[in-house]
Design a protein around this motif. Structure first.
Motif, mmCIF file in Angstrom:
data_model
loop_
_atom_site.group_PDB
_atom_site.id
_atom_site.type_symbol
_atom_site.label_atom_id
_atom_site.label_comp_id
_atom_site.label_asym_id
_atom_site.label_seq_id
_atom_site.Cartn_x
_atom_site.Cartn_y
_atom_site.Cartn_z
ATOM 1 N N SER A 185 0.816 -1.013 -0.440
ATOM 2 C CA SER A 185 -0.121 -0.140 0.187
ATOM 3 C C SER A 185 1.026 1.243 0.168
ATOM 4 O O SER A 185 2.129 1.292 0.316
ATOM 5 N N CYS B 245 -0.492 4.101 1.392
ATOM 6 C CA CYS B 245 -1.553 5.069 2.508
ATOM 7 C C CYS B 245 -1.897 4.183 3.835
ATOM 8 O O CYS B 245 -2.781 3.219 3.767
ATOM 9 N N ALA B 246 -0.879 4.298 4.458
ATOM 10 C CA ALA B 246 -1.415 4.468 6.278
ATOM 11 C C ALA B 246 -2.709 4.389 6.736
ATOM 12 O O ALA B 246 -3.276 3.395 6.896
ATOM 13 N N THR B 247 -3.474 5.497 6.189
ATOM 14 C CA THR B 247 -4.464 5.566 7.133
ATOM 15 C C THR B 247 -5.488 5.069 5.807
ATOM 16 O O THR B 247 -6.910 4.763 6.803
ATOM 17 N N GLY C 109 -4.018 0.847 7.442
ATOM 18 C CA GLY C 109 -2.801 0.572 8.605
ATOM 19 C C GLY C 109 -4.323 -0.755 9.556
ATOM 20 O O GLY C 109 -2.992 -1.227 9.551
ATOM 21 N N TYR D 17 -3.861 -4.608 10.067
ATOM 22 C CA TYR D 17 -2.215 -4.986 10.160
ATOM 23 C C TYR D 17 -2.892 -5.345 11.460
ATOM 24 O O TYR D 17 -1.691 -4.612 12.383
ATOM 25 N N ILE E 90 4.596 -4.836 10.702
ATOM 26 C CA ILE E 90 4.777 -3.587 9.374
ATOM 27 C C ILE E 90 6.178 -3.460 8.726
ATOM 28 O O ILE E 90 6.504 -2.940 9.523
ATOM 29 N N VAL F 165 8.013 -0.142 6.081
ATOM 30 C CA VAL F 165 8.042 1.448 5.289
ATOM 31 C C VAL F 165 8.861 1.760 4.486
ATOM 32 O O VAL F 165 10.346 1.740 4.980
ATOM 33 N N GLU G 25 4.741 7.594 7.603
ATOM 34 C CA GLU G 25 3.380 6.965 7.619
ATOM 35 C C GLU G 25 3.859 5.322 8.989
ATOM 36 O O GLU G 25 3.086 5.151 9.660
ATOM 37 N N LEU H 145 1.717 3.734 11.804
ATOM 38 C CA LEU H 145 1.458 2.410 11.235
ATOM 39 C C LEU H 145 1.288 1.702 13.056
ATOM 40 O O LEU H 145 0.463 0.499 13.920
ATOM 41 N N VAL I 42 6.921 -1.846 13.211
ATOM 42 C CA VAL I 42 7.161 -1.168 12.660
ATOM 43 C C VAL I 42 8.448 -1.339 12.055
ATOM 44 O O VAL I 42 9.843 -1.142 12.740
ATOM 45 N N PHE J 183 4.745 -0.312 3.415
ATOM 46 C CA PHE J 183 4.086 0.910 3.244
ATOM 47 C C PHE J 183 5.135 0.995 2.089
ATOM 48 O O PHE J 183 6.322 1.441 2.940
#
Length: 314
Positions: A134, A136-138, A141, A144, A149, A151, A161, A165, A172, A239
């Protein structure tokens, strides 16, 4: 039934630049039409807390854009949920064709189409896009919770992000190809203090792997840019946060662009290389890229358009 609509000012795009242009053009009695485009509200609709917009100590991105839309409408701006697919700037009135089948003609055009997330362009990234990969975390997110995750990136986008997350993820991992981040210091400080985030320096994404049936991410392989060593990182979500590219497809062959597609404007104005066409916001701005600067440029574009139209009537 397809129709043709004429307006003095056609605004294409609906982020802070577009909506602010709508407010100012309406107050100038230009009766503008604003066509929202593929992502009504623009990039701010995919962010959560906005802490740097004047007048709001903290506001949700989507809420801010709803307020801007309502403001523009209250001033008299007509807002249409359509997508412009073709724009003819060769003669005035300018002509825009909508995905709806409708045609819009205008004496002046304000372009506020913004920017979109960049991708790495890897085959494995494309394969799992929407299935664990993705930008777009918002948006994604939430899926998950309690998962690990990854990034990818090193600027404001990547750090924002990663921090966001941590609301969902158990861990992360931020992957960055250099040994220092480009993000603002306040964001870097938050990142360093967050126990859920681990930063992997001097590495870049080499491959995303996972299952085929059902399609889903199981992990990534990252490559050390100095040694070439490959490291395997198990994760459920990836992400990509490596910045944005201007959404200039409509005008890339008709207006002067630079820096990878940003529309060129005359210094101190929003005038483009075609008289009567103005550009504002992230479509033109490769330096600041802030909601408040985009709004300021939207104001400038409406005032520039008003002056242009007044001169045509003289």
């Amino acid at each position: 039934m397809a129709e043709t609509r004429h307006t003095k000012v056609l605004i294409i795009g609906s982020g802070p630049a577009g909506y602010t242009a709508g407010v100012y053009a309406s107050r100038a009695m230009l009766e503008p039409i604003l066509v929202q485009g593929i992502e009504p509200g623009g990039q701010l609709t995919t962010t959560t807390e906005v802490e740097n917009y004047p007048g709001f100590t903290e506001v949700q991105g989507p809420d801010l854009m709803i307020k801007m839309q309502e403001h523009a409408q209250a001033m008299g701006c007509e807002i249409i949920g359509d997508i412009i697919t073709d724009l003819d700037l060769s003669k005035r009135p300018f002509t825009a064709k909508g995905d709806s089948g409708n045609t819009y003609t205008a004496d002046a055009v304000i372009l506020a189409t913004g920017a979109r997330a960049k991708w790495l362009g890897m085959e494995s990234e494309e394969k799992f896009k929407g299935f664990g990969v993705s930008a777009c975390a918002t948006c994604d997110g939430f899926f998950y919770r309690s998962q690990e995750i990854v990034v990818v990136g090193g600027g404001n986008t990547a750090v924002e992000e990663a921090l966001f997350l941590t609301n969902f993820a158990s861990k992360v991992t931020l992957i960055h190809r250099r040994d220092e981040l480009r993000a603002e210091k306040i964001l870097q400080n938050r990142l360093e203090k967050n126990p859920k985030i681990e930063t992997l320096w001097f590495n870049q994404l080499d491959e995303v792997y996972g299952t085929d049936a059902p399609l889903g991410v199981e992990g990534v392989k990252v490559k050390n840019v100095k040694t070439g060593e490959i490291t395997d990182i198990p994760c459920k979500g990836v992400f990509i946060a490596i910045g944005h590219a201007p959404a200039s497809e409509l005008v890339k062959d008709t207006l002067d662009t630079h820096m990878g597609g940003y529309v060129v404007t005359k210094p101190g104005t929003t005038q483009t290389s075609v008289p009567g066409v103005f550009a504002a916001g992230d479509l033109t701005d490769h330096i600041y890229r802030q909601a408040v600067t985009s709004a300021g440029m939207g104001c400038m574009a409406a005032l520039d358009a008003e002056r242009f139209l007044a001169e045509q009537d003289d």
